[in-house]
Design an enzyme around this catalytic site. Structure first.
Site, PDB file in Angstrom:
ATOM      1  N   GLU A   1       0.869  -1.181   0.000  1.00 51.18           N
ATOM      2  CA  GLU A   1       0.000   0.000   0.000  1.00 51.18           C
ATOM      3  C   GLU A   1       0.901   1.224   0.000  1.00 51.18           C
ATOM      4  O   GLU A   1       1.690   1.428   0.931  1.00 51.18           O
ATOM      5  CB  GLU A   1      -0.880   0.030   1.257  1.00 51.18           C
ATOM      6  CG  GLU A   1      -1.973  -0.998   1.250  1.00 51.18           C
ATOM      7  CD  GLU A   1      -2.829  -0.939   2.511  1.00 51.18           C
ATOM      8  OE1 GLU A   1      -3.800  -1.687   2.586  1.00 51.18           O
ATOM      9  OE2 GLU A   1      -2.505  -0.142   3.429  1.00 51.18           O
TER      10      GLU A   1
ATOM     11  N   ASP B   1      -5.559   9.074  10.607  1.00 50.50           N
ATOM     12  CA  ASP B   1      -4.286   8.503  11.029  1.00 50.50           C
ATOM     13  C   ASP B   1      -3.860   8.949  12.414  1.00 50.50           C
ATOM     14  O   ASP B   1      -4.084  10.089  12.812  1.00 50.50           O
ATOM     15  CB  ASP B   1      -3.190   8.866  10.021  1.00 50.50           C
ATOM     16  CG  ASP B   1      -3.330   8.062   8.745  1.00 50.50           C
ATOM     17  OD1 ASP B   1      -3.310   6.821   8.838  1.00 50.50           O
ATOM     18  OD2 ASP B   1      -3.490   8.664   7.673  1.00 50.50           O
TER      19      ASP B   1
ATOM     20  N   TYR C   1     -11.215  -4.145   2.766  1.00 43.99           N
ATOM     21  CA  TYR C   1     -10.307  -3.830   3.874  1.00 43.99           C
ATOM     22  C   TYR C   1     -11.146  -3.641   5.136  1.00 43.99           C
ATOM     23  O   TYR C   1     -11.938  -2.706   5.227  1.00 43.99           O
ATOM     24  CB  TYR C   1      -9.560  -2.545   3.528  1.00 43.99           C
ATOM     25  CG  TYR C   1      -8.452  -2.122   4.498  1.00 43.99           C
ATOM     26  CD1 TYR C   1      -8.674  -2.022   5.865  1.00 43.99           C
ATOM     27  CD2 TYR C   1      -7.185  -1.797   4.024  1.00 43.99           C
ATOM     28  CE1 TYR C   1      -7.673  -1.626   6.730  1.00 43.99           C
ATOM     29  CE2 TYR C   1      -6.179  -1.387   4.883  1.00 43.99           C
ATOM     30  CZ  TYR C   1      -6.425  -1.310   6.226  1.00 43.99           C
ATOM     31  OH  TYR C   1      -5.430  -0.899   7.092  1.00 43.99           O
TER      32      TYR C   1
END
Lengths: 411, 265
Positions: free
Chosen positions: B49, B60, B174
């Site tokens: 990725e 994040d 995912y």
């Protein structure tokens, strides 16, 4: 000419703007907030409780005040001020906070998080959390904490925990990112009390609805006072909550000009301002699609404004839509003009305005001499107590040792 | 079938899990990335990725946030990520998934990006802040160019959202192992098992699990449930610690090998 649409579509789009651009983890919580908000609109007990708080706790309706000495000094348009600065906690922000804290209560959330720029939303959030006995965490950029120290202390006095954000521009944008990270981690217990007409659906339309009372009251007050609507409504635009609240009731009145004023900072050069309609382009940030100040690689630009509350890289999506349709226009005001407008209002009307509100006021002051016979309505969204340190820094002749000389000169 | 689809099919036939490694492109420097990725591949990473650095990475945690800042300071841009893909593709068939926030991609233009990414050897795209509700206009050009689109499924996603996520995904889905931002954690979240089961009922696509997996033991535990395991912050932390020093590639390769051995053990 088509009538401007007043409501977003079912997915929260104002034309191509708005919507929901968030990680999947936040989608279900956003749907929960939307469901609670939609139910609250149909719930008479919610509406009654909110109305009671707005009237008896916050101080609505706020006054409509004709600024006669300012009008006379400018020698043109008649200027009226919508006095949101007289609300409890000192700005319009409390309208939205009361609405959302009632929603949080109905959703069973006991912990409230918020972001704040100038600190007015943080103070209003801390206030409603104290009122309802909820845990309160406010994220604030470290640069904003330094320049709005009074509000940091007010939040702490009210029992909130203020968490400094020390990366990026250390201002509102980074505070929002940090609040989003907290929310995604603590969804089960926490409501994110977003403070502007920004972010993912339903926040932009929900926050607008909690502030639409500003324009609704002002419209009725104008009709009652002078028997006609204003020609132009002025309001400053950071995220744009006070402006959309002031504009909303006037959108169907096609003859009423709506003017949003962005922060021109030190001038329209990259990194020196926060005027999204001056060189911004549609983009996605923090949940919504709207005009965004960005570089050629799609990185968000740093912004500057003397007023922390306008210092943000994206404008609320409904403003983008009003802009593209030509229903509202957007001007900008640089730091110096905003400071001069504030001083002029102090001296002519005995009102110390917030620096944010001074941006809207400055544009009305600039235009008034050339438009005799017109009626201007300025949304005075907040009071200037929080900005005293900044005013002191910019008007050193009024402070300390130099003061007696100035007083001597003025006598 | 795409390179990503082929990888999962091959591994499924071998009854082995896929190890997916995330790195922020441009950290420690744009120039160092090809050798860094080669080291991961030698260590057993099956799919890379490539994180596109962004100024405001709301999903994040601190480790990847700081990597994004380092990469931007080193001059990384989306155009250079495509150059990087070309360089990797010249020497390797490892599948490459572009991993990005929306704004850099919108700025570049999806029509242009789709064609150029495919030509550069990129195999698919995952857009962290793209909900399935907003996806149609962006997915169409990517798919038309022959790229896979991978969407996130979260522990908070109700059943009807899981179906939409699966419908919009190709290559794999995912699964976000827990509520929260990216970053390591001490124990694997209990929500992984039920989320895998709920998705298995709704799609035949391979499932990869990420967020918070940082040790060989956690990788093994996850591999028992899912087809693929994503490790991100733990690799990025090695980049942070080693910087541009000579120990970078050996450290990444050794850690990848430890994860792979753990997973397959």
């Amino acid at each position: 000419m088509s009538v401007t649409k007043l409501e977003p579509d079912a997915q929260g789009h104002f034309g191509p703007y708005g919507g929901r651009y968030v990680p999947e983890t936040l989608m279900a919580p956003l749907e929960d907030v939307e469901r609670a908000w939609r139910q609250s609109r149909e719930d008479p007990s919610f509406q009654a409780e909110l109305r009671d708080l707005l009237e008896n706790f916050a101080g609505r309706p706020t006054a409509l005040y004709e600024a006669k000495r300012l009008t006379k000094a400018l020698g043109g348009a008649r200027i009226f001020l919508k006095r949101e600065d007289l609300l409890h906690t000192g700005a319009h922000k409390i309208n939205n906070c009361l609405g959302q804290v009632l929603l949080a209560q109905r959703m069973g959330k006991r912990r409230i998080i918020a972001e704040t720029g100038a600190g007015q939303h943080g103070v209003a959030t801390a206030t409603v959390c104290a009122l309802f006995g909820m845990e309160c965490v406010v994220y604030m950029g470290e640069e904003d904490m330094a320049r709005q120290r009074l509000n940091v202390f007010r939040m702490r006095l009210l029992g909130a925990r203020v968490v400094g954000v020390g990366y990026g521009s250390k201002t509102l944008k980074d505070a929002i990112s940090e609040a989003m990270r907290d929310w995604v981690t603590n969804i089960a217990t926490t409501h994110y009390l977003l403070g502007s007409a920004l972010g993912a659906h339903p926040y932009p339309v929900m926050v607008r609805d909690f502030h639409r009372c500003i324009g609704e009251e002002a419209r009725a007050q104008m009709l009652e006072r002078i028997g006609r609507l204003p020609d132009t409504v002025f309001a400053c635009v950071g995220g744009g909550s006070n402006a959309i609240g002031a504009f909303h009731a006037f959108i169907p009145d096609a003859q009423v000009e709506l003017v949003g004023i962005e922060a021109g900072g030190r001038g329209i050069r990259p990194g020196e301002h926060a005027a999204r309609f001056q060189g911004g382009a549609p983009g996605v940030l923090q949940g919504a699609r709207s005009y965004l100040l960005q570089d050629g690689d799609g990185q968000v630009l740093l912004t500057h404004s003397v007023s922390a509350g306008l210092d943000y890289a994206m404008v609320g999506p409904e403003h983008a839509w009003l802009h593209d349709q030509g229903r509202a226009s957007y001007a900008y005001c640089e730091d110096g003009a905003a400071l001069r407008a504030a001083l002029q209002l102090c001296r002519t009307e005995g009102i110390i305005p917030a620096l944010e509100s001074s941006h809207g006021l400055a544009e009305a002051i600039r235009r008034a001499p050339g438009e005799p016979g017109k009626v201007f309505l300025v949304n005075l969204s907040g009071r200037g107590d929080k900005d005293i340190d900044i005013y002191r820094a910019h008007f050193p002749e009024l402070d300390g040792a130099a003061r007696s000389a100035t007083e001597g000169g003025a006598a | 079938m795409s390179r990503i689809g082929e990888l999962f099919a091959r591994k499924r036939a071998e009854k082995k899990p896929v190890l997916i490694g995330y790195v922020t492109a441009g950290d420690p420097s744009p120039e160092r990335m090809p050798s860094l990725i080669a080291a991961l591949e030698r260590g057993g990473v099956d799919l890379i990725e490539l994180g596109v650095p962004f100024s405001d990475p709301v999903a994040d945690g601190p480790v990847i946030m700081k990597a994004s800042e380092r990469a931007r300071a080193a001059g990384m841009t989306l155009a250079r990520v495509l150059e990087l893909a070309r360089a990797v593709r010249a020497k390797s068939e490892i599948p490459l998934l572009l991993f990005s926030y929306m704004n850099p991609l919108i700025r570049y233009g999806f029509d242009q990006l789709a064609g150029e990414a495919k030509a550069a050897g990129i195999d698919g795209c995952l857009m962290t802040d793209l909900s399935v509700e907003e996806a149609a206009e962006f997915v169409a050009p990517l798919r038309a160019a022959g790229l896979d689109t991978v969407f996130l499924a979260a522990p908070t996603s109700p059943p009807e959202r899981l179906r939409k996520v699966a419908d919009h995904s190709s290559g794999f889905v995912y699964l976000v192992s827990r509520t929260g931002v990216t970053g390591e954690q001490a124990r694997l979240s209990a929500s992984v098992g039920p989320l895998v089961e709920a998705l298995r009922e709704r799609t035949a696509l391979p499932l990869a699990v990420g967020f918070g997996i940082s040790t060989p033991e956690q990788a093994r535990e996850t591999a028992r449930l899912a087809d693929g395991v994503v490790v991100g912050s733990a690799f990025v932390r090695i980049v942070e610690a080693q910087g541009a020093g000579p120990g970078l590639e050996p450290a990444l390769e050794a850690f990848a090998r430890a994860l792979k051995t753990g997973m397959e053990g």
